[in-house]
Design an enzyme around this catalytic site. Structure first.
Site, PDB file in Angstrom:
ATOM      1  N   GLY A  24       0.830  -1.192   0.000  1.00 43.21           N
ATOM      2  CA  GLY A  24       0.000   0.000   0.000  1.00 43.21           C
ATOM      3  C   GLY A  24       0.862   1.238   0.000  1.00 43.21           C
ATOM      4  O   GLY A  24       2.078   1.172  -0.234  1.00 43.21           O
ATOM      5  N   GLY A  25       0.222   2.378   0.275  1.00 43.98           N
ATOM      6  CA  GLY A  25       0.953   3.634   0.257  1.00 43.98           C
ATOM      7  C   GLY A  25       2.064   3.693   1.289  1.00 43.98           C
ATOM      8  O   GLY A  25       3.047   4.398   1.114  1.00 43.98           O
ATOM      9  N   MET A  26       1.898   2.938   2.400  1.00 41.76           N
ATOM     10  CA  MET A  26       2.888   2.989   3.462  1.00 41.76           C
ATOM     11  C   MET A  26       4.088   2.104   3.190  1.00 41.76           C
ATOM     12  O   MET A  26       5.130   2.267   3.822  1.00 41.76           O
ATOM     13  CB  MET A  26       2.247   2.597   4.802  1.00 41.76           C
ATOM     14  CG  MET A  26       1.281   3.621   5.347  1.00 41.76           C
ATOM     15  SD  MET A  26       0.462   3.055   6.861  1.00 41.76           S
ATOM     16  CE  MET A  26       1.872   2.905   7.958  1.00 41.76           C
ATOM     17  N   VAL A  29       4.741  -5.385   2.904  1.00 39.97           N
ATOM     18  CA  VAL A  29       4.963  -6.332   3.998  1.00 39.97           C
ATOM     19  C   VAL A  29       5.207  -7.718   3.408  1.00 39.97           C
ATOM     20  O   VAL A  29       4.442  -8.181   2.551  1.00 39.97           O
ATOM     21  CB  VAL A  29       3.753  -6.375   4.965  1.00 39.97           C
ATOM     22  CG1 VAL A  29       4.040  -7.325   6.118  1.00 39.97           C
ATOM     23  CG2 VAL A  29       3.439  -4.983   5.493  1.00 39.97           C
ATOM     24  N   LYS A  44       8.260  -5.377   7.324  1.00 41.94           N
ATOM     25  CA  LYS A  44       7.571  -4.239   6.730  1.00 41.94           C
ATOM     26  C   LYS A  44       8.619  -3.245   6.250  1.00 41.94           C
ATOM     27  O   LYS A  44       9.412  -2.730   7.041  1.00 41.94           O
ATOM     28  CB  LYS A  44       6.650  -3.575   7.758  1.00 41.94           C
ATOM     29  CG  LYS A  44       5.884  -2.388   7.196  1.00 41.94           C
ATOM     30  CD  LYS A  44       4.870  -1.886   8.207  1.00 41.94           C
ATOM     31  CE  LYS A  44       4.037  -0.767   7.613  1.00 41.94           C
ATOM     32  NZ  LYS A  44       2.993  -0.305   8.565  1.00 41.94           N
ATOM     33  N   ASP A 138      -2.215   6.159  15.239  1.00 51.15           N
ATOM     34  CA  ASP A 138      -3.015   5.697  14.094  1.00 51.15           C
ATOM     35  C   ASP A 138      -3.770   4.427  14.460  1.00 51.15           C
ATOM     36  O   ASP A 138      -3.811   3.478  13.677  1.00 51.15           O
ATOM     37  CB  ASP A 138      -2.111   5.463  12.883  1.00 51.15           C
ATOM     38  CG  ASP A 138      -2.919   5.269  11.592  1.00 51.15           C
ATOM     39  OD1 ASP A 138      -4.019   5.848  11.484  1.00 51.15           O
ATOM     40  OD2 ASP A 138      -2.455   4.537  10.701  1.00 51.15           O
TER      41      ASP A 138
END
Length: 295
Positions: A24-26, A29, A44, A138
Site C-alpha cells: 500500500g501507500g505505506m 509487507v 515491513k 493511528d
C-alpha cells in the site's frame, strides 16, 4: 544496503523472503524466515520519501521509535524484533501473525459482547504502550490483528511517536489512504479515526489514542461512524465542532457503555478519561478499564 525483494527466495539482509503479504501507500509487507533464530517473521519495508534530506531525518526517527517498540513485550501488542534502514527504505522485522484484522472481522455485524471483548484486549495493548511512554497515533481496526489462536494484537506502530511529539513526521504521513495533503508531515493518522487535536495540529498524547479507540469502537458497536460525513473535510469539521449524538439504533448496547465511549470522544482531551486504564476511584462509567473492557 538491500534492494526490495521481488520473488520468494530473495534475500533481505539475512532474511529469506517467502512471499508478499500486502502492499500500500505505506510500504510493503513480506513473510520471511529468519535463519539465525529459525523463526518466521513479517518484514515491513516503509515507502521512501522523495526528499532525500527529509528522508534521512524521518528514517532516523522511525528507527528510534521501532527500537523503542522492540523493548515492549505485551500479549496484546505485536512484537517488533528489530529495525533498520537500507537503500530499500526503513524496515521493521516483526512477529508474523496467522489470522485476519479486526477491520475484516467487523465486515459482518457482530454481537456487542464479542466486539467489547476484542476491543478490550486491544485496549490493554494500547495501555501497555502508553505506560511505556508511547503514543500509537493511528489506532484503527485495520491495525489490530486477530490471530487464529485467539490472540488480539495492536500492530502497525509505523506512526508511533515516543513522548507524543505533535510535530513528529513519518513516512506513512505521505500516503494516508484518504488522500489528504500531508506535505507538512504534521497531520499524522487516518482521518476517519483522527482526534480533533490531530485535525487541528495540536498536542498529541495518549488521550489521542483514546479518541481513535472510541471512534472505532462506536463504529463497531453501532455500525455507523460517530461523526458520519460524505467527505474528509466535512468529517474533520464535525469532529472538531459537533458533540456525539446518540446512535439511531442502539443495537442492544447498554447505556453505560455508550456513556463511556461518548466520554472518550470528547473534543477536549481533558474531558476524556485520564487514561484508558481509568482508576477504580473513578465513578461509573469511569472505572471501565480500557474504556471497553466492560465484559
Amino acid at each position: 544496503g538491500a534492494t526490495l525483494p521481488v520473488a520468494p527466495g530473495d534475500r533481505f539482509g539475512r532474511f529469506r523472503v517467502d512471499g508478499m503479504l500486502g502492499a500500500g501507500g505505506m510500504g510493503v509487507v513480506f513473510a520471511a524466515h529468519d535463519p539465525m533464530l529459525d523463526r518466521q517473521v513479517a518484514i515491513k519495508v516503509m515507502a521512501q520519501l522523495a526528499d532525500d534530506t527529509d528522508a534521512v531525518a524521518v528514517e532516523a526517527r522511525m528507527v528510534r521509535e521501532a527500537k523503542a517498540m522492540a523493548q515492549l513485550s505485551h500479549p496484546n501488542v505485536v512484537r517488533v524484533y528489530e529495525a533498520g534502514a537500507t537503500r530499500a527504505g526503513v524496515f521493521l522485522v516483526m512477529e508474523l501473525i496467522d489470522g485476519t484484522t479486526l477491520a475484516r472481522w467487523l465486515d459482518q455485524p457482530r454481537p456487542w459482547r464479542e466486539v467489547i471483548a476484542r476491543f478490550g484486549a486491544a485496549g490493554r495493548g494500547l495501555i501497555a504502550a502508553h505506560a511505556a511512554g508511547m503514543v500509537h497515533r493511528d489506532f484503527k481496526p485495520a491495525n489490530v490483528l486477530l490471530g487464529r489462536d485467539g490472540r488480539v494484537l495492536v500492530s502497525d506502530f509505523g506512526l508511533v511517536s515516543v513522548g507524543g511529539d505533535p510535530a513528529a513526521a513519518s513516512v506513512a504521513a505521505r500516503a494516508v489512504d484518504d488522500g489528504l495533503d500531508l506535505s507538512s508531515g504534521r497531520l499524522v493518522g487516518t482521518p476517519r479515526y483522527m482526534a480533533p487535536e490531530q485535525h487541528q495540529r495540536g498536542a498529541i498524547d495518549h488521550r489521542t489514542d483514546q479518541w481513535a479507540f472510541c471512534a472505532a469502537l462506536w463504529e463497531a458497536l453501532y455500525r455507523a461512524h460517530p461523526f458520519a460525513a460524505d467527505t474528509a473535510a466535512i468529517l474533520a469539521m464535525r469532529v472538531c465542532v459537533d458533540d456525539v449524538a446518540p446512535p439511531a439504533d442502539d443495537r442492544g448496547v447498554p447505556a453505560r457503555i455508550r456513556a463511556a465511549v461518548t466520554r472518550g470522544l470528547a473534543r477536549d482531551p481533558a474531558a476524556r478519561f485520564p487514561s484508558m486504564a481509568a482508576p477504580d476511584a473513578e465513578p461509573e462509567p469511569g472505572r471501565i478499564a480500557a474504556v471497553a473492557a466492560v465484559a
